[in-house]
Design a protein around this motif. Structure first.
Motif, PDB file in Angstrom:
ATOM      1  N   VAL A 176       5.620  19.520  -0.383  1.00 14.37           N
ATOM      2  CA  VAL A 176       5.457  18.415  -1.332  1.00 14.37           C
ATOM      3  C   VAL A 176       4.774  17.222  -0.662  1.00 14.37           C
ATOM      4  CG1 VAL A 176       6.707  16.670  -2.671  1.00 14.37           C
ATOM      5  CG2 VAL A 176       7.362  19.076  -2.826  1.00 14.37           C
ATOM      6  N   ILE A 177       5.223  16.903   0.543  1.00 13.01           N
ATOM      7  CA  ILE A 177       4.676  15.733   1.239  1.00 13.01           C
ATOM      8  C   ILE A 177       3.205  15.937   1.578  1.00 13.01           C
ATOM      9  CG2 ILE A 177       4.886  14.290   3.328  1.00 13.01           C
ATOM     10  CD1 ILE A 177       7.888  15.072   3.336  1.00 13.01           C
ATOM     11  N   THR A 178       2.851  17.120   2.058  1.00 11.21           N
ATOM     12  CA  THR A 178       1.441  17.386   2.395  1.00 11.21           C
ATOM     13  C   THR A 178       0.580  17.387   1.138  1.00 11.21           C
ATOM     14  OG1 THR A 178       1.912  19.776   2.378  1.00 11.21           O
ATOM     15  CG2 THR A 178       1.983  18.652   4.504  1.00 11.21           C
ATOM     16  N   ARG A 179       1.142  17.887   0.037  1.00 11.64           N
ATOM     17  CA  ARG A 179       0.369  17.907  -1.212  1.00 11.64           C
ATOM     18  C   ARG A 179       0.073  16.489  -1.685  1.00 11.64           C
ATOM     19  NH1 ARG A 179       2.021  17.570  -6.368  1.00 11.64           N
ATOM     20  NH2 ARG A 179       4.199  18.059  -5.890  1.00 11.64           N
ATOM     21  N   ILE A 180       1.075  15.624  -1.645  1.00 11.65           N
ATOM     22  CA  ILE A 180       0.874  14.232  -2.075  1.00 11.65           C
ATOM     23  C   ILE A 180      -0.150  13.547  -1.174  1.00 11.65           C
ATOM     24  CG2 ILE A 180       1.981  11.983  -2.340  1.00 11.65           C
ATOM     25  CD1 ILE A 180       2.745  14.042  -4.487  1.00 11.65           C
ATOM     26  N   ALA A 181      -0.059  13.784   0.126  1.00 12.35           N
ATOM     27  CA  ALA A 181      -1.014  13.194   1.067  1.00 12.35           C
ATOM     28  C   ALA A 181      -2.434  13.654   0.738  1.00 12.35           C
ATOM     29  CB  ALA A 181      -0.636  13.553   2.507  1.00 12.35           C
ATOM     30  N   ASP A 182      -2.592  14.949   0.460  1.00 13.56           N
ATOM     31  CA  ASP A 182      -3.918  15.486   0.120  1.00 13.56           C
ATOM     32  C   ASP A 182      -4.443  14.878  -1.176  1.00 13.56           C
ATOM     33  OD1 ASP A 182      -3.894  17.045   2.376  1.00 13.56           O
ATOM     34  OD2 ASP A 182      -3.227  18.873   1.345  1.00 13.56           O
ATOM     35  N   GLU A 183      -3.556  14.764  -2.163  1.00 17.81           N
ATOM     36  CA  GLU A 183      -3.985  14.233  -3.458  1.00 17.81           C
ATOM     37  C   GLU A 183      -4.440  12.773  -3.332  1.00 17.81           C
ATOM     38  OE1 GLU A 183      -0.694  14.737  -6.067  1.00 17.81           O
ATOM     39  OE2 GLU A 183      -0.966  16.917  -6.276  1.00 17.81           O
ATOM     40  N   LEU A 184      -3.803  12.029  -2.421  1.00 21.73           N
ATOM     41  CA  LEU A 184      -4.151  10.627  -2.242  1.00 21.73           C
ATOM     42  C   LEU A 184      -5.225  10.423  -1.184  1.00 21.73           C
ATOM     43  CD1 LEU A 184      -0.555   9.047  -2.352  1.00 21.73           C
ATOM     44  CD2 LEU A 184      -2.309   8.968  -4.139  1.00 21.73           C
ATOM     45  N   GLY A 185      -5.625  11.502  -0.536  1.00 22.33           N
ATOM     46  CA  GLY A 185      -6.637  11.404   0.500  1.00 22.33           C
ATOM     47  C   GLY A 185      -6.156  10.623   1.716  1.00 22.33           C
ATOM     48  N   LEU A 186      -4.875  10.748   2.001  1.00 13.87           N
ATOM     49  CA  LEU A 186      -4.285  10.026   3.121  1.00 13.87           C
ATOM     50  C   LEU A 186      -3.867  10.974   4.233  1.00 13.87           C
ATOM     51  CD1 LEU A 186      -1.939   7.581   1.140  1.00 13.87           C
ATOM     52  CD2 LEU A 186      -4.147   7.029   2.196  1.00 13.87           C
ATOM     53  N   LYS A 187      -3.839  10.465   5.452  1.00 10.76           N
ATOM     54  CA  LYS A 187      -3.288  11.245   6.543  1.00 10.76           C
ATOM     55  C   LYS A 187      -1.781  11.388   6.354  1.00 10.76           C
ATOM     56  CE  LYS A 187      -6.759   9.997  10.013  1.00 10.76           C
ATOM     57  NZ  LYS A 187      -6.985   9.374  11.354  1.00 10.76           N
ATOM     58  N   ILE A 214      14.519   5.720  -2.032  1.00  6.86           N
ATOM     59  CA  ILE A 214      13.126   5.410  -2.385  1.00  6.86           C
ATOM     60  C   ILE A 214      13.092   4.265  -3.395  1.00  6.86           C
ATOM     61  CG2 ILE A 214      11.055   6.257  -3.542  1.00  6.86           C
ATOM     62  CD1 ILE A 214      11.581   8.990  -2.320  1.00  6.86           C
ATOM     63  N   ASP A 215      14.016   4.300  -4.363  1.00  6.82           N
ATOM     64  CA  ASP A 215      14.098   3.196  -5.327  1.00  6.82           C
ATOM     65  C   ASP A 215      14.390   1.881  -4.613  1.00  6.82           C
ATOM     66  OD1 ASP A 215      13.612   4.845  -7.467  1.00  6.82           O
ATOM     67  OD2 ASP A 215      15.732   5.164  -7.940  1.00  6.82           O
ATOM     68  N   ASN A 216      15.303   1.915  -3.659  1.00  8.15           N
ATOM     69  CA  ASN A 216      15.646   0.698  -2.914  1.00  8.15           C
ATOM     70  C   ASN A 216      14.433   0.174  -2.154  1.00  8.15           C
ATOM     71  OD1 ASN A 216      18.287   0.877  -3.797  1.00  8.15           O
ATOM     72  ND2 ASN A 216      19.026   1.894  -1.930  1.00  8.15           N
ATOM     73  N   ALA A 217      13.682   1.092  -1.544  1.00  6.00           N
ATOM     74  CA  ALA A 217      12.502   0.683  -0.773  1.00  6.00           C
ATOM     75  C   ALA A 217      11.443   0.071  -1.695  1.00  6.00           C
ATOM     76  CB  ALA A 217      11.927   1.873  -0.016  1.00  6.00           C
ATOM     77  N   LEU A 218      11.245   0.674  -2.880  1.00  6.89           N
ATOM     78  CA  LEU A 218      10.268   0.129  -3.829  1.00  6.89           C
ATOM     79  C   LEU A 218      10.681  -1.265  -4.293  1.00  6.89           C
ATOM     80  CD1 LEU A 218       9.539   3.364  -5.894  1.00  6.89           C
ATOM     81  CD2 LEU A 218       7.923   2.155  -4.419  1.00  6.89           C
ATOM     82  N   VAL A 241       0.813  -1.208   0.000  1.00  8.94           N
ATOM     83  CA  VAL A 241       0.000   0.000   0.000  1.00  8.94           C
ATOM     84  C   VAL A 241       0.854   1.269   0.000  1.00  8.94           C
ATOM     85  CG1 VAL A 241      -0.182   0.181   2.516  1.00  8.94           C
ATOM     86  CG2 VAL A 241      -2.052   1.025   1.070  1.00  8.94           C
ATOM     87  N   ALA A 242       2.144   1.140   0.353  1.00  8.57           N
ATOM     88  CA  ALA A 242       3.040   2.300   0.385  1.00  8.57           C
ATOM     89  C   ALA A 242       3.641   2.607  -0.976  1.00  8.57           C
ATOM     90  CB  ALA A 242       4.157   2.077   1.405  1.00  8.57           C
ATOM     91  N   ARG A 243       3.437   1.721  -1.953  1.00  6.27           N
ATOM     92  CA  ARG A 243       4.071   1.919  -3.260  1.00  6.27           C
ATOM     93  C   ARG A 243       3.659   3.240  -3.912  1.00  6.27           C
ATOM     94  NH1 ARG A 243       3.290  -4.010  -6.038  1.00  6.27           N
ATOM     95  NH2 ARG A 243       5.405  -4.843  -5.640  1.00  6.27           N
ATOM     96  N   GLU A 244       2.350   3.449  -4.022  1.00  2.28           N
ATOM     97  CA  GLU A 244       1.895   4.642  -4.741  1.00  2.28           C
ATOM     98  C   GLU A 244       2.379   5.934  -4.081  1.00  2.28           C
ATOM     99  OE1 GLU A 244      -2.113   6.678  -6.701  1.00  2.28           O
ATOM    100  OE2 GLU A 244      -2.289   4.851  -5.480  1.00  2.28           O
ATOM    101  N   PRO A 245       2.248   6.107  -2.729  1.00  2.00           N
ATOM    102  CA  PRO A 245       2.791   7.328  -2.125  1.00  2.00           C
ATOM    103  C   PRO A 245       4.278   7.505  -2.403  1.00  2.00           C
ATOM    104  CG  PRO A 245       1.363   6.193  -0.569  1.00  2.00           C
ATOM    105  CD  PRO A 245       1.534   5.282  -1.735  1.00  2.00           C
ATOM    106  N   LEU A 246       5.048   6.423  -2.332  1.00  4.91           N
ATOM    107  CA  LEU A 246       6.487   6.546  -2.548  1.00  4.91           C
ATOM    108  C   LEU A 246       6.806   6.902  -4.003  1.00  4.91           C
ATOM    109  CD1 LEU A 246       7.856   3.548  -0.408  1.00  4.91           C
ATOM    110  CD2 LEU A 246       8.085   5.996   0.068  1.00  4.91           C
ATOM    111  N   ILE A 247       6.072   6.302  -4.939  1.00  3.39           N
ATOM    112  CA  ILE A 247       6.292   6.627  -6.358  1.00  3.39           C
ATOM    113  C   ILE A 247       5.943   8.092  -6.631  1.00  3.39           C
ATOM    114  CG2 ILE A 247       5.466   6.178  -8.698  1.00  3.39           C
ATOM    115  CD1 ILE A 247       5.126   3.224  -7.860  1.00  3.39           C
TER     116      ILE A 247
END
Length: 473
Positions: A409-420, A457-461, A381-387
């Protein structure tokens, strides 16, 4: 007479914390009363004394900042003086030669032990004329009757019956002087007014007072400090952990933290816990040192050390932290400014060694993820936020790689994905740091840098994909 104290270690090993506390108390007493603090190296044990131990003592004193006004003096440089005093005592009938054999002394001891009498020399050679050319020792003629009183600044008035004290040897068969004689001569010649030392020397104080009075010298005042215990109630030793002052330095403790801890071992001032060296000098009172042994508490020392790391000048902590990073084969010039790392991390570590360990991620990639953190946060489930984060970070200019922009950037991505925020920031944190704890995620990203962030991030993915594929198999 001006107050004069001394610290007189034997160079047969490192400077241990018990000795350091004694040195500290002697130093504080002298400074409080406008006196002098003298360092004397008692190196008459020629077989066990080493130059390495002398250097370890001097190194430990320097690291603690206990500056002495005179010395270091070495007892081996004063052998002629000791011999002159022994000869003076012989000439005045205050000492005598003894040629008792080891066999006779052993038989005497056996008889006394069998009779449940405290073993002591029986004065067999007192009054006898022993040829100075034959093998012999020299004994002090201890008073036979009465008492000798030690008015101790910590323990109060302690009386010793002279008939229980020995005619102690003050010169061995090989001509070398013994401890109780050399200490007496040095304390008198150096005009020592106050002797602060461990309570294992309380019995020696009675013997030394008798020698001083017989010699016509005024004894100093004494304060015998109780021993330090480990957490099991036995005398502090290596089995309880580090006892060498330098070992504490190497483990990443600050000298002011160790001094602050040591002064509180047996002494207090109300409920206060934090003392600068100047405050110690102002407030310390040898008469209020506790008579009972103090127990060494490593958790309390860690708490104090963390306090001092957190409140010290970051530039100084960075300078002290650098060699600890070097031990991890990290060159601090290959990553973020070390002062910035200290500013971000100081509150999170108990020692400099720990601070280096938790800051290593700022300078190099890690080999593995914390198992619990990865299990919880590096899931499919973390793939999309990390990508999404990687794409946004890659588009950022280096000049924009600052906490405020990164946070946006981080808050924007969270908002776009509807995640906390945590659902985005925590997977990112584990990907970048390898564990679930670090400074604020924006500060963490700034310290790691853009290139390392993208790479990790690449390593984590890849790790998530590998783990997910293994599960499906």
């Amino acid at each position: 007479m001006s107050v004069r104290t001394r610290f007189a270690p034997s160079p047969t090993g490192y400077l241990h914390v018990g000795g350091a506390r004694t040195a500290l108390f002697s130093y504080l007493f002298a400074r409080k009363h406008g006196g002098q603090f003298i360092l004397r190296i008692e190196d008459t044990d020629l077989e066990r004394s080493t130059a390495e131990s002398v250097n370890a003592i001097l190194e430990g004193m320097a690291w603690l900042g206990l500056e002495y006004d005179e010395g270091p003096f070495f007892q081996t440089h004063h052998f002629d003086r000791y011999q002159a005093v022994i000869d003076e005592l012989l000439d005045k009938g205050l000492a005598y030669r003894c040629n008792c054999s080891k066999e006779r002394l052993d038989r005497l001891r056996d008889r006394q032990m069998a009779a449940k009498v405290k073993p002591r020399y029986d004065g067999h050679c007192r009054g006898q004329k022993i040829d100075a050319d034959e093998p012999h020792v020299v004994r002090f003629s201890n008073p036979i009757d009465g008492y000798v009183v030690v008015d101790d600044m910590i323990r109060g008035r302690v009386a010793f019956n002279n008939n229980e004290l020995d005619d102690l040897i003050i010169r061995r068969t090989d001509g070398s002087p013994t401890y109780n004689l050399t200490v007496v001569v040095d304390d008198a010649d150096m005009c020592i007014t106050d002797v602060i030392r461990g309570d294992d020397h309380l019995g020696n104080a009675a013997r030394q007072i008798n020698i001083l009075k017989a010699w016509g010298k005024e004894p100093p005042r004494y304060a015998h400090v109780p021993m330090i215990l480990g957490n099991d109630g036995t005398r502090l030793s290596k089995r309880h952990g580090a006892v060498s002052v330098i070992a504490y330095r190497d483990q990443g403790y600050l000298p002011e933290a160790l001094l602050n801890y040591l002064v509180r071992l047996g002494w207090s001032h109300g409920d206060a816990e934090i003392f600068s060296l100047d405050e110690m000098i102002q407030l310390f009172d040898i008469n209020t040192v506790n008579k009972s042994p103090a127990a060494f508490n490593y958790d309390k020392l860690d708490w104090l050390n963390q306090h001092y790391i957190q409140h010290a000048d970051p530039l100084r902590i960075a300078r002290l932290l650098s060699p600890h990073l070097g031990q991890l084969e990290i060159d601090p010039t290959t990553g973020p400014d070390l002062v910035d790392v200290v500013t971000a991390q100081a509150a999170r570590a108990k020692t400099l060694k720990e601070l280096a360990s938790i800051s290593a991620f700022c300078y190099r990639d890690f080999d593995y993820y914390d198992a619990d953190a990865a299990k919880q946060h590096l899931r499919p489930v973390a793939r999309e936020p990390l990508i999404r984060l990687r794409t946004a970070f890659e588009l950022m200019a280096l000049d924009d790689w600052q906490p405020e922009s990164l946070h946006h950037v981080i808050t924007r991505i969270a908002d776009e994905l509807g995640l906390k925020m945590g659902k985005v920031a925590q997977p990112l944190r584990v990907a970048i740091v390898g564990r679930a704890a670090s400074p604020g995620i924006d500060i963490t990203l700034q310290l790691v840098g853009k290139d390392a962030t993208l790479r990790r991030i690449d390593n984590a993915l890849n790790w998530i994909a590998t783990q997910h594929d293994n599960v499906n198999e």
